[in-house]
Write an enzyme that holds these catalytic residues in place. Structure first.
Site, PDB file in Angstrom:
ATOM      1  N   SER A  94      39.007 -15.233  -8.453  1.00 49.44           N
ATOM      2  CA  SER A  94      39.862 -14.645  -7.417  1.00 49.44           C
ATOM      3  C   SER A  94      39.530 -13.178  -7.136  1.00 49.44           C
ATOM      4  O   SER A  94      40.021 -12.610  -6.160  1.00 49.44           O
ATOM      5  CB  SER A  94      41.337 -14.761  -7.825  1.00 49.44           C
ATOM      6  N   SER A  96      38.094  -9.353 -12.019  1.00 50.39           N
ATOM      7  CA  SER A  96      37.110  -8.517 -12.717  1.00 50.39           C
ATOM      8  C   SER A  96      36.426  -7.555 -11.756  1.00 50.39           C
ATOM      9  O   SER A  96      36.144  -6.402 -12.106  1.00 50.39           O
ATOM     10  CB  SER A  96      36.066  -9.392 -13.417  1.00 50.39           C
ATOM     11  N   GLU A 109      41.256  -9.556 -19.628  1.00 48.54           N
ATOM     12  CA  GLU A 109      41.615 -10.626 -20.568  1.00 48.54           C
ATOM     13  C   GLU A 109      41.600 -10.132 -22.018  1.00 48.54           C
ATOM     14  O   GLU A 109      40.877 -10.663 -22.865  1.00 48.54           O
ATOM     15  CB  GLU A 109      40.663 -11.821 -20.413  1.00 48.54           C
TER      16      GLU A 109
END
Length: 262
Positions: A44, A47, A157
């Site tokens: 999406s 990052s 993450e």
């Protein structure tokens, strides 16, 4: 203040002049000291957005303005695969390298950082980072970035693959950074792990902003979707009932027992 104005970015495709869009005219503002949870499916643009906010890549169009100065010297980022970032021979030297950059190469600061991630200096200090487990490497990467003491800290993450104890250590570090007035952005597939620490939730959908809301708007607007683990569901139910998150795990457990009448 961090201002993102109609920022777009795309990657080179396989064909000549081929481009693959990653972000499309993304705009938002972050007040200093904000804690943002960045959500969205794989691919999406999460990052990519973090790398733009860190100054590692530049927008194809639009602009990012930071009141602190140049992003490359004011922001730091922890990547999803921390083992790719280590280049010092020992755990101790990995953190000391960051401390030297800040001019705070002192033993007390080193011990403080190691204590936050649960590393004993005598046990871990002389080990090579590559001898650590995946979870330990992630904690070391976090410690190295925290040691830089930048105004903007970006996490990709940070709890992926960590057990409950290590997740708690990550939360402790993020809570400490937040109290110190840092601007924090955490990309995660598990927003409930950080909702009680966050101020906002920013969701990306195919490179565009799906929503950018306060935590209260996120919970009360049911923007979390339907697939929730039981603990996450009760955590959000608690917030809807009391307009705050539980102060401790015990408080949440007590609430769950009352709800289940057990």
């Amino acid at each position: 203040m961090l201002k993102v104005r109609e920022v777009s970015f795309s990657y080179r495709g396989q064909g000549k002049n081929s481009r693959i869009p990653a972000l499309k005219e993304v705009s938002f503002e972050l007040e200093s000291g904000s804690f943002v949870i960045l959500t969205g499916r794989t691919g999406s643009g999460k990052s990519t957005l973090l790398q733009l906010l860190c100054g590692l890549i530049q927008p194809e169009s639009g602009r990012i303005d930071c009141e602190y100065g140049e992003l490359t010297s004011r922001a730091s980022m922890i990547f999803q695969y921390p083992e790719e970032c280590f280049f010092n021979p020992t755990v101790r030297e990995e953190i000391v390298f960051s401390l030297k950059i800040t001019g705070r190469n002192d033993y007390g600061r080193l011990e403080e950082i190691l204590e936050k991630i649960g590393f004993e200096l005598d046990r871990f200090g002389s080990r090579t980072p590559f001898s650590l487990s995946g979870g330990e490497q992630r904690l070391l990467a976090i410690a190295s970035i925290v040691a830089l003491d930048r105004e903007i800290v970006l996490f990709d993450e940070p709890t992926s693959g960590l057990d409950t104890k290590a997740v708690d250590r990550v939360r402790t570090i993020l809570s400490s950074e937040s109290r110190a007035g840092k601007t924090i952005v955490v990309a995660t597939h598990w927003p409930a792990e950080f909702l009680d620490l966050a101020t906002h939730v920013l969701d990306l959908v195919e490179g565009e902003i799906g929503h950018f809301v306060t935590v209260s708007e996120y919970v009360n607007g049911n923007l979390h979707g339907e697939r929730l683990e039981e603990k996450e569901r009760f955590l959000l139910d608690y917030y809807k009932r009391f307009a705050r998150f539980p102060a401790s795990e015990e408080e949440l457990i007590s609430f769950v027992r009352r709800e289940k009448r057990c």
